[in-house]
Design an enzyme around this catalytic site. Structure first.
Site, mmCIF file in Angstrom:
data_model
loop_
_atom_site.group_PDB
_atom_site.id
_atom_site.type_symbol
_atom_site.label_atom_id
_atom_site.label_comp_id
_atom_site.label_asym_id
_atom_site.label_seq_id
_atom_site.Cartn_x
_atom_site.Cartn_y
_atom_site.Cartn_z
ATOM 1 C CB CYS A 16 -0.893 0.047 1.235
ATOM 2 S SG CYS A 16 -2.097 -1.261 1.354
ATOM 3 C CG ASP A 422 36.453 23.757 14.320
ATOM 4 O OD1 ASP A 422 37.474 24.208 13.790
ATOM 5 O OD2 ASP A 422 35.703 24.422 15.057
ATOM 6 C CG ASP A 620 33.752 24.254 11.395
ATOM 7 O OD1 ASP A 620 34.948 24.239 11.070
ATOM 8 O OD2 ASP A 620 33.355 24.541 12.531
#
Length: 728
Positions: A16, A422, A620
């Site tokens: 379905c 970082d 970043d």
């Protein structure tokens, strides 16, 4: 382009969901559509200038399903689900009342006058009143030349019932052709009961997969106290406006995001951050909706209300993520899309093979095999295997402060073998703090330093003021801030300067051997701020961006998981090397520009590594977008969190190894589910077709096939729910 999520009504199995998805994907103006059978929702990205929700609703309805486009809050949806579940319960117990007497008469040969007709009557009531939804669903599919689970059930119980009824009414007709008539009334009604039982248990289990969302929603209070004309008035939470002052009593939920304006308390933020310890809150500190106030009444100013709160954004993100599909689901969807027609074909082939190979009982054996194959084949287990595990996994992540944006990132997170961190705000706290201080006479000189730094906007000065905030200021004259250098001022007719050492040394101030030794030791590890009068340096303050308490442990855990850890930073090499050594990182690159971060991610990917990037700043964002798995720290910039696939709400690096473990456990659960769903059908269908007959001399009863089918779906959902209990 609009991206919306709508509930789908009328879905009974995985095929379905595939059918609705196909209708939506083929609709004009739809860029992307995904239907999740487990949560019963469609996520649709469409061009609002070409199509609309009303048009899509009409197209879905034409395919025999419903699309709910009117805004419905989660409470109403939950209420509807409960009503649907209660209706399903009533249907099931009604079916049992009809099927149980038929089963007892048939299995224990309880023959009495008109017992066969009594079975026929109960079977008719059972199918017409309690099995009608299967016939209705099959008819809707037939109208659109498709098939689903309802088709299999309706076909199998119709054949079993009509053959039994004809055997009862036209017994002599079957005997004339050498066929011993059999009654399968108990199979027809028991199949309905077992399938209804399976769906009832399935609905109950599926409801538990969304418990994480419900828990988060339950964090919202309904009534809040708002200050109106110096009085506190009870106001519904939806009426709270930005800027209003609210009262939060001891033990109450924080109603909206805001700032403490009066009072002091400890707040339990565990449901949002995953951190168990309460957090101290004083005037000026941020508060988040859904967290719990501890032992102290506070006043707060509303900053973000309604859907703009952190809690609302988390709920929205989790709901969206639970509607996405991992790459492994694409194969399952293809199989589910062709599954029902293949099963019908196998059932027909089984019937004719029995007719050809068994001259005596070929018809009755073939009929039994036909019904059993249709009933035992269950695409529901296949359809539930992946989404239920994903829903539980993403919900578990949210409860632990790990916000997962899509299912694909869950699959990829388990394959990470290189991670880039970082430095600032990721490994470190992201802001300078006073680490060490050295004085000639602290009692005399600290008030001078503190008051002078109050006149500077430099981050280092602000950190010094925050560190010694209990100090009483003194009177200064001729205060002057020198940009990029420091502050100078007159104190009781004497000049003082505070700032960087190179600027102070320009004035020829004396530097003691002890202070010179301190400078040589600390200069490579952070920043040094000096206080000097007209003759000599009086104090040195060593400032550094401190490493977070959990960073070293998190990096050790990642390395134990076989992941190479890299640190990239725009900072100078001496400072970066000191931080890397402190946390146990050997792969280091300093003075890296944003573009170079992205290039380094590409470099690792070219080596065949699955790369995760962790960052918190705008610098970043390029690398985050390039990485296979991107992770943003929750206290970072909005753009980093927008780009990233995962967000760590508490900015705790220990969440990363937890994320990897969660990914591994979720994928393992998906594989287990798919294995059992496939194995179930690979074993069950041949058994139903009659393979067992050659070993035992007996065919699989369609009634037991129905029970097995119901069990398969429930077992898959239950296995997914076990994921909730596992530690990450």
């Amino acid at each position: 382009m609009q991206k919306e999520q709508y509930p789908i009504e009328g879905m009974m199995c995985a095929s379905c969901a595939v059918a609705v998805e196909k209708v939506l994907q083929q609709a004009k103006g739809v860029k992307e559509a995904s239907v999740n059978y487990a949560n019963g929702k469609a996520t649709i990205t469409f061009d609002a200038s070409i199509t609309s929700a009303k048009v899509l609703k009409h197209q879905v309805e034409e395919a025999g399903y419903g699309l709910v486009i009117t805004p419905v809050n989660q409470e109403i949806l939950q209420q509807r689900e409960e009503e649907h579940y209660k209706a399903l319960q009533r249907t099931f117990w009604g079916s049992v009342c009809c099927s149980l007497p038929v089963f007892l008469i048939s299995m224990f040969h309880l023959h009495f006058p008109y017992s066969d007709w009594f079975q026929a009557l109960l079977a008719t009531i059972g199918l017409v009143f309690f099995g009608k939804k299967f016939f209705k669903g099959a008819y809707n599919q037939l109208k659109h030349r498709s098939a689903n689970m309802d088709t299999l059930v309706a076909l199998s119980i119709s054949v079993a019932y009509l053959y039994s009824l004809s055997s009862l009414v036209f017994r002599s007709f079957w005997e004339r052709y050498g066929i011993a008539p059999h009654l399968y009334f108990e199979s027809a009604v028991m199949i309905v009961s077992f399938i209804l039982l399976g769906r009832m248990l399935e609905e109950s289990a599926k409801g538990r997969t969304s418990q994480a969302i419900r828990k988060l929603m339950g964090l919202k209070p309904t009534i809040v106290y708002v200050r109106k004309n110096e009085n506190w008035e009870e106001v519904p939470i939806e009426n709270v406006q930005k800027g209003e002052i609210l009262l939060v009593k001891s033990g109450q939920k924080i109603p909206v995001d805001g700032i403490v304006t009066e009072g002091e308390t400890y707040v339990d933020e565990s449901m949002i951050t995953g951190e168990p310890l309460p957090v101290r809150k004083v005037i000026g500190n941020a508060l988040f909706a859904g967290t719990t106030n501890g032992q102290g009444a506070i006043q707060m100013r509303a900053e973000k209300v309604g859907e703009h709160t952190l809690l609302s954004s988390i709920i929205k993100a989790v709901e969206d993520a639970q509607g996405t599909k991992p790459p492994v689901q694409k194969l399952v969807d293809k199989i589910a899309g062709i599954f029902v027609p293949i099963v019908i074909m196998i059932a027909i082939i089984s019937f004719f093979l029995w007719m050809l190979l068994d001259k005596e009982n070929g018809f009755s054996h073939g009929l039994q095999a036909f019904v059993s194959v249709l009933v035992i084949a269950c695409p529901c287990a296949l359809g539930l295997a992946t989404p239920t595990a994903i829903m539980v996994g993403i919900g578990k992540g949210a409860e632990n402060g790990i916000l997962i944006k899509d299912a694909q990132s869950i699959e990829l997170a388990s394959k990470i073998n290189a991670i880039i961190l970082d430095k600032t705000g990721t490994i470190t706290q992201g802001s300078p703090t006073v680490v060490q201080d050295f004085w000639e006479n602290k009692d005399r000189d600290l008030p001078i330093l503190y008051t002078m730094e109050q006149h500077s906007s430099h981050p280092l000065a602000q950190a010094i003021v925050a560190h010694w905030k209990e100090t009483s200021p003194i009177i200064l004259t001729q205060v002057k801030e020198i940009s990029g250098a420091g502050v100078e001022a007159l104190v009781e007719g004497k000049y003082y300067r505070v700032g960087n050492l190179s600027w102070l040394e320009e004035y020829g101030v004396f530097l003691s051997d002890d202070f010179r030794e301190k400078i040589n030791h600390y200069q490579s590890q952070g920043s040094l701020v000096g206080l000097a009068d007209e003759q000599r340096i009086l104090a040195l303050i060593f400032m550094a961006d401190k490493v977070k308490d959990t960073s070293a442990l998190a990096i050790e855990k990642l390395q134990k998981q076989g992941i190479e850890v890299y640190m990239l930073t725009g900072d100078q090499l001496p400072v970066a090397s000191h931080i890397a050594k402190e946390v146990g990182i050997t792969h280091l690159k300093s003075q890296v520009k944003p573009q170079e971060k992205q290039d380094f991610v590409k470099e690792l990917q070219a080596q065949g590594k699955v790369v995760a990037m962790v960052g918190d700043g705008i610098n970043d964002s390029q690398a985050l977008a390039q990485a296979d798995v991107s992770i943003a720290m929750g206290k970072g910039s909005d753009i980093a969190m927008e780009v990233a696939q995962l967000t760590l709400i508490s900015s705790d690096l220990l969440k990363i190894p937890k994320t990897v473990n969660l990914s591994v456990q979720t994928l393992r659960t998906i594989r287990q589910n798919l294995f059992w769903a496939f194995i179930y059908n690979l074993i069950g269908i041949p058994m139903a077709a009659g393979v067992l007959y050659f070993l035992t001399g007996k065919l699989l009863d369609p009634m037991y096939a129905g029970a097995a089918m119901a069990f398969s779906s429930v077992s898959v959902v239950t296995n997914s729910l076990l994921l909730k209990r596992k530690k990450i």
